[in-house]
Design an enzyme around this catalytic site. Structure first.
Site, PDB file in Angstrom:
ATOM      1  N   HIS A   1       0.833  -1.218   0.000  1.00  0.00           N
ATOM      2  CA  HIS A   1       0.000   0.000   0.000  1.00  0.00           C
ATOM      3  C   HIS A   1       0.866   1.265   0.000  1.00  0.00           C
ATOM      4  O   HIS A   1       2.085   1.214   0.222  1.00  0.00           O
ATOM      5  CB  HIS A   1      -0.946  -0.004   1.214  1.00  0.00           C
ATOM      6  CG  HIS A   1      -0.252   0.065   2.537  1.00  0.00           C
ATOM      7  ND1 HIS A   1       0.228   1.224   3.105  1.00  0.00           N
ATOM      8  CD2 HIS A   1       0.073  -0.932   3.432  1.00  0.00           C
ATOM      9  CE1 HIS A   1       0.787   0.974   4.283  1.00  0.00           C
ATOM     10  NE2 HIS A   1       0.712  -0.348   4.503  1.00  0.00           N
TER      11      HIS A   1
ATOM     12  N   CYS B   1       3.036  -5.197   6.642  1.00  0.00           N
ATOM     13  CA  CYS B   1       2.660  -4.720   5.309  1.00  0.00           C
ATOM     14  C   CYS B   1       3.873  -4.131   4.594  1.00  0.00           C
ATOM     15  O   CYS B   1       4.855  -3.737   5.221  1.00  0.00           O
ATOM     16  CB  CYS B   1       1.553  -3.670   5.399  1.00  0.00           C
ATOM     17  SG  CYS B   1      -0.055  -4.344   5.879  1.00  0.00           S
TER      18      CYS B   1
END
Length: 263
Positions: free
Chosen positions: A223, A239
């Protein structure tokens, strides 16, 4: 008798002079207005008509007659006007200093952090690995993400990866893609950080940034980030984060179903 005769003659002369003045005055009064002479010019010579008017005016007898019918100027005098000011009536005004631009809070916070390391800029590099074109390879030790292009090339991006204790390795598949995604912290994260919001709408301040690509059924994502100074560090809870401009570029190059190899 002689005294009376003298008074009569004097009255006759004065009356005659007054009549002559009245007869001549209209002609003298309608002579062309005096020429305007500026301070830095010589006075022009009077015309014939002007000399005639001055001569007639001198025959008025002076004194009271001159006061009545003269223009209250001495013979040979000229009109003096202030020197002409050549400056424009509305001169340009000095420009006011522009107010100093106020930096947004986000920019001010970025200035307080280390500058983005140029080695993490997006660039095309050589790739000698075995993965096929379209595969994403993430090297967590060097903090680089590679999108394999084929023919020995790959597009390389800088990334931020998991903190110690949150690093992982394996093979995943992109199962979903979202633009400006919402963020709902998982229960595990809320237990560690009870100060976090329970839900946050997508937008520039959202921790997931401009784009998100979800990795299988896991809680992990590739992301964007509104904290570009964290690229190249161990910062996340697992992440893979990128600068917003880089995640937008990657988002447009890969499709749902793409293979992701984390090493």
């Amino acid at each position: 008798m002689f005294k009376k005769l003298s008074l009569a003659l004097l009255a006759g002369v004065s009356l005659a002079g007054l009549q002559q003045a009245f007869a001549r005055e209209p002609q003298a009064r309608f002579v062309t207005e005096p020429t305007v002479v500026y301070a830095d010019q010589y006075a022009p010579q009077p015309s014939a008509e002007q000399r005639l008017a001055y001569a007639e005016r001198s025959n008025m007898g002076g004194g009271f007659i001159e006061l009545l019918f003269g223009d209250n100027q001495q013979q040979g005098s000229r009109y003096q006007q202030q020197p002409y000011d050549q400056r424009p009536l509305y001169a340009p005004q000095p420009q006011a200093a522009e107010p100093q631009q106020i930096m947004p809070e986000q920019d001010a916070s970025e200035a307080a952090h280390p500058a983005f390391d140029p080695k993490f800029e997006r660039q095309l590099v050589d790739y000698q690995g075995k993965e096929a074109a379209g595969t994403i390879v993430i090297d967590t030790s060097s903090k680089f993400l590679y999108l394999v292009q084929g023919e020995g090339k790959a597009m390389r991006y800088g990334v931020g990866v998991g903190k110690p204790g949150f690093l992982w390795a394996g093979v995943k598949t992109i199962t979903a893609k979202k633009e400006w995604p919402d963020w709902t912290p998982p229960a595990e994260m809320l237990r560690r950080r009870p100060d976090l919001p329970r839900h946050m709408e997508g937008g520039p301040q959202n921790p997931l940034g401009a784009r998100a690509m979800y990795l299988g059924s896991s809680l992990y994502r590739i992301h964007g980030s509104n904290e570009p100074w964290t690229i190249g560090t161990n910062v996340s809870s697992g992440c893979i984060r990128m600068r917003n401009q880089d995640v937008i570029d990657l988002y447009g190059r890969v499709h749902v179903g793409a293979r992701v190899v984390v090493i």
